[in-house]
Design an enzyme around this catalytic site. Structure first.
Site, PDB file in Angstrom:
ATOM      1  N   ASN A  43       0.867  -1.186   0.000  1.00  0.00           N
ATOM      2  CA  ASN A  43       0.000   0.000   0.000  1.00  0.00           C
ATOM      3  C   ASN A  43       0.901   1.231   0.000  1.00  0.00           C
ATOM      4  O   ASN A  43       1.538   1.539   1.005  1.00  0.00           O
ATOM      5  CB  ASN A  43      -0.887  -0.044   1.261  1.00  0.00           C
ATOM      6  CG  ASN A  43      -1.726   1.215   1.404  1.00  0.00           C
ATOM      7  OD1 ASN A  43      -1.787   2.056   0.501  1.00  0.00           O
ATOM      8  ND2 ASN A  43      -2.384   1.351   2.553  1.00  0.00           N
ATOM      9  N   TRP A  44       0.950   1.896  -1.139  1.00  0.00           N
ATOM     10  CA  TRP A  44       1.858   3.049  -1.271  1.00  0.00           C
ATOM     11  C   TRP A  44       1.341   4.290  -0.555  1.00  0.00           C
ATOM     12  O   TRP A  44       2.061   5.276  -0.436  1.00  0.00           O
ATOM     13  CB  TRP A  44       2.093   3.376  -2.750  1.00  0.00           C
ATOM     14  CG  TRP A  44       2.798   2.307  -3.514  1.00  0.00           C
ATOM     15  CD1 TRP A  44       3.269   1.108  -3.043  1.00  0.00           C
ATOM     16  CD2 TRP A  44       3.121   2.330  -4.917  1.00  0.00           C
ATOM     17  NE1 TRP A  44       3.854   0.397  -4.053  1.00  0.00           N
ATOM     18  CE2 TRP A  44       3.776   1.121  -5.216  1.00  0.00           C
ATOM     19  CE3 TRP A  44       2.915   3.257  -5.956  1.00  0.00           C
ATOM     20  CZ2 TRP A  44       4.233   0.812  -6.510  1.00  0.00           C
ATOM     21  CZ3 TRP A  44       3.358   2.957  -7.221  1.00  0.00           C
ATOM     22  CH2 TRP A  44       4.015   1.740  -7.493  1.00  0.00           C
ATOM     23  N   LYS A  45       0.085   4.277  -0.139  1.00  0.00           N
ATOM     24  CA  LYS A  45      -0.533   5.449   0.515  1.00  0.00           C
ATOM     25  C   LYS A  45      -0.317   6.689  -0.366  1.00  0.00           C
ATOM     26  O   LYS A  45      -0.348   6.573  -1.588  1.00  0.00           O
ATOM     27  CB  LYS A  45       0.008   5.609   1.947  1.00  0.00           C
ATOM     28  CG  LYS A  45      -0.144   4.297   2.741  1.00  0.00           C
ATOM     29  CD  LYS A  45       0.089   4.434   4.213  1.00  0.00           C
ATOM     30  CE  LYS A  45      -0.086   3.078   4.879  1.00  0.00           C
ATOM     31  NZ  LYS A  45       0.039   3.108   6.331  1.00  0.00           N
TER      32      LYS A  45
ATOM     33  N   HIS B 141      -9.463   1.006   5.106  1.00  0.00           N
ATOM     34  CA  HIS B 141      -8.157   1.204   5.764  1.00  0.00           C
ATOM     35  C   HIS B 141      -8.345   2.112   6.984  1.00  0.00           C
ATOM     36  O   HIS B 141      -9.156   3.045   6.951  1.00  0.00           O
ATOM     37  CB  HIS B 141      -7.147   1.815   4.786  1.00  0.00           C
ATOM     38  CG  HIS B 141      -5.746   1.742   5.313  1.00  0.00           C
ATOM     39  ND1 HIS B 141      -5.264   2.648   6.240  1.00  0.00           N
ATOM     40  CD2 HIS B 141      -4.744   0.857   5.089  1.00  0.00           C
ATOM     41  CE1 HIS B 141      -4.022   2.320   6.555  1.00  0.00           C
ATOM     42  NE2 HIS B 141      -3.680   1.239   5.871  1.00  0.00           N
TER      43      HIS B 141
ATOM     44  N   GLU C 178      -6.696   4.473   8.039  1.00  0.00           N
ATOM     45  CA  GLU C 178      -6.495   5.904   7.766  1.00  0.00           C
ATOM     46  C   GLU C 178      -7.749   6.516   7.155  1.00  0.00           C
ATOM     47  O   GLU C 178      -8.075   7.679   7.399  1.00  0.00           O
ATOM     48  CB  GLU C 178      -5.250   6.086   6.874  1.00  0.00           C
ATOM     49  CG  GLU C 178      -3.976   5.862   7.689  1.00  0.00           C
ATOM     50  CD  GLU C 178      -2.805   5.289   6.922  1.00  0.00           C
ATOM     51  OE1 GLU C 178      -2.781   5.341   5.686  1.00  0.00           O
ATOM     52  OE2 GLU C 178      -1.879   4.753   7.588  1.00  0.00           O
TER      53      GLU C 178
ATOM     54  N   GLU D  67      -4.986  -5.222  10.463  1.00  0.00           N
ATOM     55  CA  GLU D  67      -3.970  -4.189  10.690  1.00  0.00           C
ATOM     56  C   GLU D  67      -4.236  -3.515  12.035  1.00  0.00           C
ATOM     57  O   GLU D  67      -5.041  -2.579  12.116  1.00  0.00           O
ATOM     58  CB  GLU D  67      -4.023  -3.134   9.569  1.00  0.00           C
ATOM     59  CG  GLU D  67      -3.752  -3.692   8.193  1.00  0.00           C
ATOM     60  CD  GLU D  67      -3.196  -2.627   7.253  1.00  0.00           C
ATOM     61  OE1 GLU D  67      -2.122  -2.866   6.681  1.00  0.00           O
ATOM     62  OE2 GLU D  67      -3.812  -1.551   7.101  1.00  0.00           O
TER      63      GLU D  67
ATOM     64  N   GLY E 204       2.905   2.064  10.876  1.00  0.00           N
ATOM     65  CA  GLY E 204       3.825   3.189  10.762  1.00  0.00           C
ATOM     66  C   GLY E 204       4.644   3.458  12.009  1.00  0.00           C
ATOM     67  O   GLY E 204       5.272   4.504  12.133  1.00  0.00           O
TER      68      GLY E 204
ATOM     69  N   SER F 136       3.817  -2.274  10.138  1.00  0.00           N
ATOM     70  CA  SER F 136       5.281  -2.327  10.304  1.00  0.00           C
ATOM     71  C   SER F 136       5.900  -3.646   9.846  1.00  0.00           C
ATOM     72  O   SER F 136       6.864  -4.125  10.460  1.00  0.00           O
ATOM     73  CB  SER F 136       5.675  -2.022  11.754  1.00  0.00           C
ATOM     74  OG  SER F 136       5.295  -0.698  12.083  1.00  0.00           O
TER      75      SER F 136
ATOM     76  N   GLY G 165       3.153  -1.145   4.181  1.00  0.00           N
ATOM     77  CA  GLY G 165       3.160   0.277   3.859  1.00  0.00           C
ATOM     78  C   GLY G 165       4.571   0.733   3.521  1.00  0.00           C
ATOM     79  O   GLY G 165       5.068   0.512   2.414  1.00  0.00           O
ATOM     80  N   GLY G 166       5.238   1.336   4.504  1.00  0.00           N
ATOM     81  CA  GLY G 166       6.553   1.947   4.298  1.00  0.00           C
ATOM     82  C   GLY G 166       7.555   1.083   3.538  1.00  0.00           C
ATOM     83  O   GLY G 166       8.216   1.559   2.609  1.00  0.00           O
TER      84      GLY G 166
HETATM   85  P1  13P Z   1       3.325   0.313   7.555  1.00  0.00           P
HETATM   86  O1  13P Z   1       3.849  -0.969   6.934  1.00  0.00           O
HETATM   87  O2  13P Z   1       4.026   1.531   7.081  1.00  0.00           O
HETATM   88  O3  13P Z   1       3.233   0.188   9.051  1.00  0.00           O
HETATM   89  O4  13P Z   1       1.798   0.475   7.027  1.00  0.00           O
HETATM   90  C1  13P Z   1       0.920  -0.567   7.149  1.00  0.00           C
HETATM   91  C2  13P Z   1      -0.344  -0.244   6.429  1.00  0.00           C
HETATM   92  O5  13P Z   1      -1.117   0.594   6.861  1.00  0.00           O
HETATM   93  C3  13P Z   1      -0.614  -0.948   5.164  1.00  0.00           C
HETATM   94  O6  13P Z   1      -1.903  -0.714   4.713  1.00  0.00           O
END
Ligand code: 13P
Length: 253
Positions: free
Chosen positions: A9-11, A92, A94, A164, A170, A210, A231-232
């Site tokens: 997920n590149w956000k 998600h 967020e 999640e 994050g 993470s 994510g990251g």
């Molecule tokens: P991180 O891997 O950056 O913690 O993000 C997880 C996430 O929200 C994937 O959708």
């Protein structure tokens, strides 16, 4: 057999050009991999990345449930598909916490995505205060019940669940493998109770929060963890590929 999946997920990261170069690199690295790999670029980069992606699948990070209309700033499932998306992330944390999305809306989006031929990655997970108050299972059960309302066991074959825990997103600190496994098992049992037909056993449940090359092996050793939503660490070709390599090794692919 459940599908083992690595999803990125590149956000709100990557311009078109950056997205193209990341997908080119991933295509090269993963070309002989047995894993299913999906990336979720921002809307603006879906079309360009989908044109390059062959082995790699592409999805959207969100959508609205209507097909078209006066909904400024929104994108429909049909638009996502036309741009080259086969998947969409819905719910998600967020979206839930920053943009105020409620389960009723998320449920409408899930229905609409499936009706329009998109596969869904449905995200669920508890906040730290909910975990500390012993409410993890209650939160998960409530989200699953509302988000999947009105769906059949056949519909669930097009749904991937991503657990999640919000406190692990994050932060650099993932859930402990045993903590995640406990919730994954709980989700599987809920799906079985609710839908029968071995739905729990057959649904892919990803862990997100993470995930990185250093912790994917211990997470993937858990039998109910079928991969990761990253994510990251999905923003760099090398780290995402490393995660994929360890994941396939542990799962014996
Ligand atoms: P991180 O891997 O950056 O913690 O993000 C997880 C996430 O929200 C994937 O959708």
């Amino acid at each position: 057999m459940r599908e083992i999946i690595l999803a990125g997920n590149w956000k709100m990261h990557k311009t078109i050009e950056e997205g193209e170069s990341l997908v080119k690199c991933l295509e090269e690295k993963f070309k002989d991999s047995p894993l299913k790999v999906i990336v979720f670029p921002p809307f603006t980069a879906i079309n360009a990345t989908a044109k390059i992606a062959k082995k790699i699948k592409v999805g959207g990070q969100n959508m609205y449930f209507e097909k078209e209309g006066a909904f400024t700033g929104e994108v429909s499932p049909i638009m996502l598909k036309e741009a080259g998306a086969e998947y969409v992330i819905i719910g998600h944390s967020e979206r839930r916490n920053i943009f105020g999305e409620k389960d009723e809306l998320i449920n409408k989006k899930v229905h609409s995505a499936l009706e329009n031929g998109l596969k869904v990655v449905l995200c669920i997970g508890e906040k730290l205060e909910e975990r500390n108050a012993g409410k993890t299972e209650e939160v998960i059960e409530n989200e699953l019940k509302k988000d999947l309302d009105g769906l059949s066991s056949k519909d669930i074959t097009n749904i991937i669940i991503a657990y999640e825990p919000i406190w692990a997103i994050g932060t650099g600190v993932s859930a402990k493998p045993e903590q995640a496994e406990e919730v994954h098992k709980f989700i599987r049992n809920l799906l079985d109770e609710r839908f029968g037909d071995n739905v729990g056993e057959n649904t892919t449940i990803l862990y997100g929060g993470s995930v990185k090359p250093a912790n994917i092996e211990s997470l993937a050793k858990m039998k109910d963890i079928d991969g990761g939503l990253v994510g990251g660490a999905s923003l760099k070709c090398e780290s995402f590929f490393e995660i994929g390599k360890f994941l396939s090794k542990i799962k014996g692919l």
